[in-house]
Design a protein around this motif. Structure first.
Motif, mmCIF file in Angstrom:
data_model
loop_
_atom_site.group_PDB
_atom_site.id
_atom_site.type_symbol
_atom_site.label_atom_id
_atom_site.label_comp_id
_atom_site.label_asym_id
_atom_site.label_seq_id
_atom_site.Cartn_x
_atom_site.Cartn_y
_atom_site.Cartn_z
ATOM 1 N N GLU A 1 0.926 -1.230 -0.039
ATOM 2 C CA GLU A 1 0.160 -0.030 0.088
ATOM 3 C C GLU A 1 0.741 1.354 0.178
ATOM 4 O O GLU A 1 0.366 2.106 -0.568
ATOM 5 C CB GLU A 1 -1.025 0.150 1.055
ATOM 6 N N LEU A 2 1.911 1.206 0.527
ATOM 7 C CA LEU A 2 2.973 2.273 0.792
ATOM 8 C C LEU A 2 3.362 2.510 -0.547
ATOM 9 O O LEU A 2 3.486 3.926 -1.104
ATOM 10 C CB LEU A 2 4.185 1.942 1.717
ATOM 11 N N ALA A 3 3.758 1.676 -1.379
ATOM 12 C CA ALA A 3 4.313 1.850 -2.963
ATOM 13 C C ALA A 3 3.139 2.430 -3.595
ATOM 14 O O ALA A 3 3.262 3.427 -4.460
ATOM 15 C CB ALA A 3 4.649 0.601 -3.519
ATOM 16 N N ALA A 4 1.710 1.980 -3.325
ATOM 17 C CA ALA A 4 0.731 2.397 -4.158
ATOM 18 C C ALA A 4 0.333 4.082 -3.877
ATOM 19 O O ALA A 4 -0.091 4.835 -4.695
ATOM 20 C CB ALA A 4 -0.758 1.793 -3.914
ATOM 21 N N VAL A 5 0.501 4.437 -2.532
ATOM 22 C CA VAL A 5 0.257 5.685 -1.924
ATOM 23 C C VAL A 5 1.234 6.545 -2.929
ATOM 24 O O VAL A 5 0.915 7.811 -3.126
ATOM 25 C CB VAL A 5 0.246 5.721 -0.493
ATOM 26 N N LYS A 6 2.456 6.231 -2.847
ATOM 27 C CA LYS A 6 3.440 7.309 -3.441
ATOM 28 C C LYS A 6 2.984 7.567 -4.808
ATOM 29 O O LYS A 6 3.722 8.491 -5.455
ATOM 30 C CB LYS A 6 4.760 6.613 -3.140
ATOM 31 N N THR A 7 2.332 6.718 -5.573
ATOM 32 C CA THR A 7 1.888 7.074 -7.009
ATOM 33 C C THR A 7 0.683 8.064 -7.099
ATOM 34 O O THR A 7 0.326 8.404 -8.286
ATOM 35 C CB THR A 7 1.420 5.702 -7.772
ATOM 36 N N ILE A 8 0.035 8.099 -5.835
ATOM 37 C CA ILE A 8 -0.885 9.036 -6.018
ATOM 38 C C ILE A 8 -0.813 10.350 -6.570
ATOM 39 O O ILE A 8 0.282 11.041 -6.110
ATOM 40 C CB ILE A 8 -1.958 9.274 -4.613
ATOM 41 N N LYS A 9 -1.358 11.051 -7.252
ATOM 42 C CA LYS A 9 -1.169 12.361 -7.729
ATOM 43 C C LYS A 9 -1.154 13.396 -6.680
ATOM 44 O O LYS A 9 -2.268 13.547 -6.000
ATOM 45 C CB LYS A 9 -2.339 12.752 -8.860
ATOM 46 N N GLY A 10 -0.151 14.094 -6.780
ATOM 47 C CA GLY A 10 -0.147 15.330 -5.557
ATOM 48 C C GLY A 10 0.620 15.041 -4.305
ATOM 49 O O GLY A 10 0.992 15.712 -3.589
ATOM 50 N N VAL A 11 0.877 13.590 -4.243
ATOM 51 C CA VAL A 11 1.584 13.237 -3.041
ATOM 52 C C VAL A 11 3.136 13.536 -3.143
ATOM 53 O O VAL A 11 3.736 13.470 -4.085
ATOM 54 C CB VAL A 11 1.206 11.727 -2.785
ATOM 55 N N ASP A 12 3.643 14.385 -2.120
ATOM 56 C CA ASP A 12 4.945 14.861 -2.036
ATOM 57 C C ASP A 12 5.950 14.071 -1.558
ATOM 58 O O ASP A 12 6.997 13.641 -1.937
ATOM 59 C CB ASP A 12 4.907 16.230 -1.472
ATOM 60 N N SER A 13 5.717 13.454 -0.177
ATOM 61 C CA SER A 13 6.418 12.577 0.316
ATOM 62 C C SER A 13 5.678 11.638 1.467
ATOM 63 O O SER A 13 4.358 12.083 1.685
ATOM 64 C CB SER A 13 7.730 13.270 1.016
ATOM 65 N N VAL A 14 6.218 10.664 1.820
ATOM 66 C CA VAL A 14 5.566 9.890 2.831
ATOM 67 C C VAL A 14 6.820 9.327 3.685
ATOM 68 O O VAL A 14 7.704 9.160 3.257
ATOM 69 C CB VAL A 14 4.965 8.275 2.013
ATOM 70 N N LYS A 15 6.346 9.402 5.142
ATOM 71 C CA LYS A 15 7.305 9.137 6.163
ATOM 72 C C LYS A 15 6.599 8.427 7.300
ATOM 73 O O LYS A 15 5.628 8.754 7.571
ATOM 74 C CB LYS A 15 7.589 10.523 6.603
ATOM 75 N N MET A 16 7.418 7.452 7.630
ATOM 76 C CA MET A 16 6.960 6.475 8.757
ATOM 77 C C MET A 16 6.734 7.271 10.012
ATOM 78 O O MET A 16 7.962 8.192 10.248
ATOM 79 C CB MET A 16 7.824 5.384 9.014
ATOM 80 N N VAL A 17 5.915 7.003 11.071
ATOM 81 C CA VAL A 17 5.860 7.869 12.103
ATOM 82 C C VAL A 17 6.592 6.802 13.106
ATOM 83 O O VAL A 17 6.590 5.643 13.279
ATOM 84 C CB VAL A 17 4.299 7.493 12.595
ATOM 85 N N MET A 18 7.454 7.717 13.993
ATOM 86 C CA MET A 18 8.490 6.959 14.990
ATOM 87 C C MET A 18 7.859 7.106 16.303
ATOM 88 O O MET A 18 7.756 8.637 16.807
ATOM 89 C CB MET A 18 9.931 7.237 14.699
ATOM 90 N N ASP A 19 7.868 6.580 17.266
ATOM 91 C CA ASP A 19 7.680 6.493 18.675
ATOM 92 C C ASP A 19 8.714 6.867 19.541
ATOM 93 O O ASP A 19 9.893 6.517 19.196
ATOM 94 C CB ASP A 19 6.959 5.540 19.335
ATOM 95 N N ALA A 20 8.660 7.713 20.663
ATOM 96 C CA ALA A 20 9.606 8.189 21.404
ATOM 97 C C ALA A 20 9.772 7.068 22.287
ATOM 98 O O ALA A 20 8.967 6.114 22.562
ATOM 99 C CB ALA A 20 9.421 9.647 22.106
ATOM 100 N N PRO A 21 11.047 7.082 22.956
ATOM 101 C CA PRO A 21 11.320 6.266 24.305
ATOM 102 C C PRO A 21 10.090 6.191 25.066
ATOM 103 O O PRO A 21 9.596 7.314 25.427
ATOM 104 C CB PRO A 21 12.383 6.494 24.826
ATOM 105 N N ASP A 22 9.442 4.846 25.729
ATOM 106 C CA ASP A 22 8.397 4.885 26.505
ATOM 107 C C ASP A 22 8.851 4.162 27.714
ATOM 108 O O ASP A 22 9.156 2.918 27.577
ATOM 109 C CB ASP A 22 7.125 4.049 25.823
#
Length: 367
Positions: A221-242
């Motif tokens: 799905e990540l690869a598919a989202v990158k092909t959507i018109k208008g999408v500039d960039s995609v970045k994974m969300v990272m969690d802080a130490p818990d």
């Protein structure tokens, strides 16, 4: 019941589980009402008696294979409160109470010189005084389902959301999903995502934020989202130490769900040297799961009243994680799963329901 295995398994999938895959486990509590787990419906009372207790026994035992989808009894479910049960395990409540009491103490004593830390024992005593604490035998602890990503003897590490086993990138299930920030100058809707092949369901995050969107995506799905018109960039969300992350000792390890380890998984018959750092990881396995007495005195460790600097494990242990990596209460929070907690292997979806039958999921084999 939860979205921790999405998108491999969905909420309201009903599964067949094979209790023979790893060898049938003899019940610890044979005196029990059949076809219910730990609680009788309607009466809301225990469904079993502990008058007879059978030690851990498994016929024709077969080890779990790496990446199997496994049903097991929740290790942290040995102690619970009647008020919250497994929805908020006892150990989480103790940690929350410890933080709350510390905040109250800070308000009372703003002078740091007068401030004394709240101990875990104080928090435990508070819980026992204000809640109804109950315990459960192994076979009556809550059933969980996760993927076994590491087996006994493996070394595990997570770096920036990527799982490594024995120093090599681990298998990524096709349905494994992580949250991503999608930056786009144009409007993105659920219809746009579904049109690109993104599977959205009740537990998936999809929300609009200032300048970007957040959604749960598999690698495909990540690869598919990158092909959507208008999408500039995609970045994974990272969690802080818990502070809730295993081993729940910030002085030993400040880990998060995305940056964790390295950590060795205990193996039956293998010995480890016990030192000030690693006892935080292995103390519960030695003391609780393997039924040994443990005492620390004068800088020494006493196991079964004998001073020791090493320990040889009696069982194999496993590391379980949800495929929905950012929405999963798993081993990253409560540690190892001992072999005596293993119920069986998830085999097939026999029914799936969401405002009607999900016909395309019926009789799907679980990979």
């Amino acid at each position: 019941p939860t979205g921790s295995m999405e998108k491999t398994l969905l909420v309201n999938d009903f599964l067949f589980v094979s209790k023979f895959s790893y060898g049938p486990r003899i019940p610890n509590t044979p005196l029990a009402v059949p076809f219910v787990h730990h609680t009788l419906p309607i009466f809301n009372t225990k469904s079993y008696s502990e008058a007879i207790h059978i030690p851990y026994t498994r016929w024709f035992a077969t080890p779990i294979k790496r990446n199997d989808v496994v049903v097991f009894n929740l290790p942290a479910g040995d102690t619970l409160t009647k008020e919250f049960d497994s929805k908020n395990p006892y150990y989480d409540i103790v940690q929350e109470i410890q933080v709350d009491l510390m905040n109250q103490r800070r308000a009372q004593y703003p002078n740091e010189n007068q401030l004394r830390a709240v101990t875990e024992l104080e928090a435990r005593n508070y819980v026992w005084e204000n809640y109804t604490v109950v315990t459960r035998p192994v076979d009556k602890r809550e059933n969980y389902i996760k993927r076994c990503v590491a087996i006994a003897g493996d070394s595990l590490e997570i770096k920036e959301g990527i799982l490594f086993i024995n120093g090599k990138p681990a298998f990524v299930p096709p349905g494994s999903a992580s949250p991503y920030q999608v930056f786009s100058a144009s409007l993105i809707t659920e219809d746009v995502l579904e049109g690109a092949g993104v599977q959205l369901n009740d537990m998936a995050d999809f929300e609009s934020r200032s300048g970007y969107y957040v959604t749960n995506l598999t690698e495909k799905e990540l690869a598919a989202v990158k092909t959507i018109k208008g999408v500039d960039s995609v970045k994974m969300v990272m969690d802080a130490p818990d502070a809730r992350i295993f081993p729940r000792d910030r002085d030993i390890a400040q880990w998060s769900v995305d940056n964790f380890g390295p950590l060795w998984i205990p193996e039956k018959g293998k010995s480890i040297e016990l030192n000030a750092r690693n006892i935080a990881f292995y103390k519960r396995a030695i003391r609780v799961y393997e039924n040994n007495t443990w005492e620390e005195k004068d800088g020494k460790i006493f196991i079964n009243d004998q001073p020791t600097t090493s320990y040889t494990f009696k069982m194999n242990y496993y590391w379980m994680m949800g495929d929905n990596r950012h929405n999963s209460q798993d081993s990253r929070f409560w540690g190892f799963v001992p072999e005596d907690h293993v119920v069986g292997e998830a085999g097939m979806i026999w029914m799936s329901w969401n405002k009607g039958v999900r016909w395309n999921r019926l009789f799907n084999i679980i990979h």
